[in-house]
Design an enzyme around this catalytic site. Structure first.
Site, short mmCIF file in Angstrom:
data_model
loop_
_atom_site.label_atom_id
_atom_site.label_comp_id
_atom_site.label_asym_id
_atom_site.label_seq_id
_atom_site.Cartn_x
_atom_site.Cartn_y
_atom_site.Cartn_z
N SER A 46 13.59 30.62 13.69
CA SER A 46 14.14 30.79 15.04
C SER A 46 14.23 32.27 15.42
CB SER A 46 15.54 30.17 15.06
OG SER A 46 15.94 29.83 16.35
N PRO A 47 14.13 32.59 16.71
CA PRO A 47 14.24 33.99 17.11
C PRO A 47 15.59 34.59 16.73
CG PRO A 47 14.28 32.51 19.03
CD PRO A 47 13.89 31.70 17.84
N GLN A 91 8.94 36.14 21.56
CA GLN A 91 9.96 35.75 22.53
C GLN A 91 10.24 36.92 23.45
OE1 GLN A 91 14.28 35.40 21.72
NE2 GLN A 91 14.14 33.27 22.40
N TYR A 105 21.52 35.46 29.53
CA TYR A 105 20.78 36.67 29.88
C TYR A 105 20.25 36.54 31.32
CZ TYR A 105 21.41 37.54 24.93
OH TYR A 105 21.99 37.74 23.70
N ARG A 108 12.95 28.89 26.15
CA ARG A 108 14.24 28.57 25.54
C ARG A 108 15.28 28.36 26.65
NH1 ARG A 108 17.53 30.40 20.14
NH2 ARG A 108 15.99 29.02 19.25
N ARG A 132 19.89 31.08 10.82
CA ARG A 132 20.66 31.67 9.73
C ARG A 132 20.14 31.30 8.34
NH1 ARG A 132 26.25 29.85 12.03
NH2 ARG A 132 24.84 28.15 12.61
C1 LIG Z 1 21.46 37.31 13.93
C2 LIG Z 1 21.03 36.38 15.01
C3 LIG Z 1 20.29 36.86 16.07
C4 LIG Z 1 19.85 35.99 17.08
N1 LIG Z 1 19.04 36.45 18.06
C5 LIG Z 1 18.45 35.59 18.92
C6 LIG Z 1 17.43 36.02 19.79
O1 LIG Z 1 17.00 37.17 19.78
N2 LIG Z 1 16.91 35.12 20.67
C7 LIG Z 1 17.35 33.83 20.69
O2 LIG Z 1 16.86 33.04 21.51
N3 LIG Z 1 18.29 33.39 19.84
C8 LIG Z 1 18.83 34.23 18.95
N4 LIG Z 1 19.73 33.76 18.02
C9 LIG Z 1 20.07 32.33 17.99
C10 LIG Z 1 19.21 31.59 16.96
O3 LIG Z 1 17.84 31.60 17.31
C11 LIG Z 1 19.67 30.13 16.81
O4 LIG Z 1 19.50 29.46 18.04
C12 LIG Z 1 21.13 30.02 16.39
O5 LIG Z 1 21.45 30.96 15.40
C13 LIG Z 1 21.46 28.63 15.86
O6 LIG Z 1 20.63 28.33 14.75
P1 LIG Z 1 21.20 28.40 13.22
O7 LIG Z 1 22.38 27.48 13.17
O8 LIG Z 1 20.03 27.87 12.40
O9 LIG Z 1 21.56 29.79 12.90
C14 LIG Z 1 20.20 34.62 17.03
C15 LIG Z 1 20.96 34.15 15.96
C16 LIG Z 1 21.36 35.00 14.94
C17 LIG Z 1 22.13 34.43 13.79
#
Ligand SMILES: Cc1cc2nc3c(=O)[nH]c(=O)nc-3n(C[C@H](O)[C@H](O)[C@H](O)COP(=O)(O)O)c2cc1C
Ligand SMILES: Cc1cc2nc3c(=O)[nH]c(=O)nc-3n(C[C@H](O)[C@H](O)[C@H](O)COP(=O)(O)OP(=O)(O)OC[C@H]3O[C@@H](n4cnc5c(N)ncnc54)[C@H](O)[C@@H]3O)c2cc1C
Length: 524
Positions: free
Chosen positions: A176-177, A254, A335, A383, A478
């Site tokens: 994921s981003p 992204q 955003y 997204r 994560r």
């Molecule tokens: C450190 C960090 C940075 C993130 N940056 C972005 C981002 O740049 N763009 C985005 O769409 N989501 C971002 N997210 C959200 C993640 O892509 C994801 O949707 C969210 O963490 C839930 O997934 P998880 O439970 O597997 O962590 C970020 C999440 C984390 C933990």
């Protein structure tokens, strides 16, 4: 006592009362069974719960030396936890039946799988324990459907390929981003080279960049990556080339603009906190600050919109030059584009505010311009935040279906279904796979391809989501921060041998597979 048991089927369904009690005893009265709690009968557990209550109650009341008050506290504490879990499952199950139309187009085998896993308590591996042969039939069916040919070997759904336009993904696991806040003037550096390189080698079919910003003002923080100068193109090109040369992963860029959440500190210094010095002015759909601490954004004029569209298009062209396989438009999380979509932040009275059609106008203009600049054979995704977690005041999952459909009609190949982060006071309901119901709804009501994300961390989750047709791809964020090799580890855990492993690392996965197998045999 539940009066539901005295009603006929249809009446009972409509009149079903979900009973939750804070206190299960008073003086000489002790509640158990339906008197203390009800769980919708579609999961068939009311009798089990009532009997287990009775067993626990008998245990605590008969335990020598246990004072009555303590006994009843233990009874309620232990039973309440089980009850809450089952009530949660029962709610999922009820919703499945209530939204059954969503799944009527499924093939019978997938419909059956969806029915069996509807409460989300029964997972893929759980079904294997119950009926291995049947589950392997599902796995063969899933692989056959994914590959468009008869496949005779069962394999985990996560290891099915997916085609998006001309792009072939090896499997359904996605990094994921994730913003790394480590760029300098927008330029990714050696940190990014190692970070993305390692995650690409870890086996996921698709790797996303962090939100990469289309202009210096479009950055969230001074550490955000960008794609708006020739230096950025060269730096990304180096990373993309490594990924392509050393892994089977495809790479999605992204692109986003921070809007009202811009000019803030890097993540580990506090999310969405304005900079101590050197702030830049921010803009949004309306003059709605993200919070009392953030700047009041300037409402965008038509000239601002034209400029931003031009910036997105320029970044798309640079993305092509850098060699990316796919582009995603970030229209979620509060955003810039999200500030148009959510009615909480969009207070405009012109053509860009009010009804959803108007709130989507600018994001769709951006998307259409990007699509026109991106080659036809390459896929694009968007997204979205499928739920503002503010009830009817914000975007609801029903509205998310319309949002997904609108981007799909404009040429998106994948709707990346996230949620929230659009309103500072929102009330999200967290839990395992908590956003997956939205990916499911957008996919099966909107008839579009979706990606699920959010607290998904086990291979069993991924396989269950895919086989049940709740999403087409599954993104993990994560888990990949702490384990770049998440997918290879999942392959080893499932003794799946056909995953692409960097040849340098073959010895590692062979050993891990053996060790995990031995562990499983010992456990069995
Ligand atoms: C450190 C960090 C940075 C993130 N940056 C972005 C981002 O740049 N763009 C985005 O769409 N989501 C971002 N997210 C959200 C993640 O892509 C994801 O949707 C969210 O963490 C839930 O997934 P998880 O439970 O597997 O962590 C970020 C999440 C984390 C933990
Ligand atoms: C349509 C439907 C289908 C279901 N399917 C399933 C299933 O497949 N599997 C499953 O496990 N559960 C199922 N349930 C749920 C299950 O029936 C109940 O959860 C379970 O019966 C609860 O047991 P209980 O002893 O707490 O209450 P009840 O079974 O309701 O027993 C309470 C008893 O108290 C009696 N009573 C009430 N007031 C008084 C009074 N003042 N004096 C004396 N007696 C009184 C009632 O007549 C009743 O006999 C279903 C429920 C419904 C409505």
């Amino acid at each position: 006592m539940s009066n539901a048991t005295h009603l006929t089927g249809a009446q009972a369904w409509l009149n079903f009362r979900r009973i939750v009690c804070d206190t299960w005893s008073h003086d000489n009265l002790i509640l158990l069974g339906d008197a203390a709690h009800t769980a919708h009968f579609s999961i068939g557990s009311g009798t089990k719960l009532a009997l287990e209550d009775a067993i626990k109650l008998a245990q605590v009341l008969n335990r020598p030396g246990l004072e009555r008050g303590a006994a009843l506290s233990e009874y309620q504490a232990e039973r309440n936890l089980e009850v809450l879990k089952l009530q949660n499952s029962a709610r999922n199950s009820t919703e499945w039946f209530e939204t059954l139309d969503r799944y009527l187009h499924f093939e019978p085998i997938q419909f059956a799988y969806s029915l069996l896993t509807r409460s989300q308590r029964v997972s893929h591996e759980n079904l294997r324990l119950r009926d291995k042969a049947w589950l392997e039939g599902v796995e063969r069916w899933f692989q056959s459907a994914a590959q468009g040919r008869e496949v005779n070997e069962a394999a985990p759904p996560m290891f099915a390929p997916l085609r998006l336009r001309a792009l072939e993904l090896d499997n359904r696991v996605v990094v994921s981003p994730m913003a790394m806040y480590s760029a300098e003037e927008g330029t990714p550096n050696d940190f990014h080279f190692v970070h993305y390189g390692a995650r690409a080698q870890g086996g996921a079919g698709l790797l996303y960049t962090e939100m990469t910003c289309v202009s210096p003002e479009g950055r969230i923080t001074p550490g955000c990556a960008g794609l708006y100068t020739p230096e950025h193109v060269a730096a990304w090109r180096r990373i993309v080339d490594f990924v392509h040369a050393n892994s089977g992963a495809k790479f999605c860029l992204q692109l986003g603009h921070s809007g009202p959440k811009g000019s803030t500190k890097v993540g580990w210094e506090g999310y969405d906190v304005p900079l101590d010095a050197g702030n830049w002015p921010v803009m949004a759909a309306s003059e709605m600050p993200w919070s009392g601490d953030n700047q009041i954004p300037r409402p965008m004029t038509r000239a601002d919109m034209e400029r931003v569209i031009g910036e997105f298009v320029a970044s798309v062209r640079m993305g092509l030059e850098a060699g990316f396989d796919m582009v995603e438009l970030h229209a979620a999380h509060g955003y810039l584009l999200s500030s148009f979509i959510t009615p909480l932040a969009n207070k405009r009275t012109d053509d860009y505010g009010g009804a959803l059609e108007n709130r989507l106008r600018f994001p769709l203009e951006v998307f259409a311009a990007m699509r026109a600049a991106w080659p036809d054979d390459k896929p694009m995704s968007v997204r979205i935040s499928a739920n503002d977690w503010m009830g009817e005041l914000g975007v609801t999952p029903d509205e998310a279906v319309e949002i997904g459909r609108a981007f799909w009609a404009a040429g998106a190949d994948l709707i990346d279904v996230s949620a929230g982060q659009t309103w500072a006071d929102c009330q999200p309901v967290y839990g395992r796979m908590f956003q997956t119901p939205f990916a499911d709804q957008v996919r099966n009501e909107g008839r579009v391809t979706t990606m699920a994300v959010g607290n998904i961390y086990e291979s069993d989750h991924v396989n269950s989501i895919l086989a049940a047709g709740r999403a087409d791809l599954v993104a993990l964020a994560r888990p990949h921060l702490i384990d770049p090799m998440w997918t290879l580890r999942a392959a080893a855990g499932q003794d799946y041998r056909r995953v692409r492993v960097p040849p340098q690392y073959l010895g590692g996965i062979a050993q891990l597979t053996r060790n995990l197998q031995r562990e499983a045999e010992l456990k069995a």
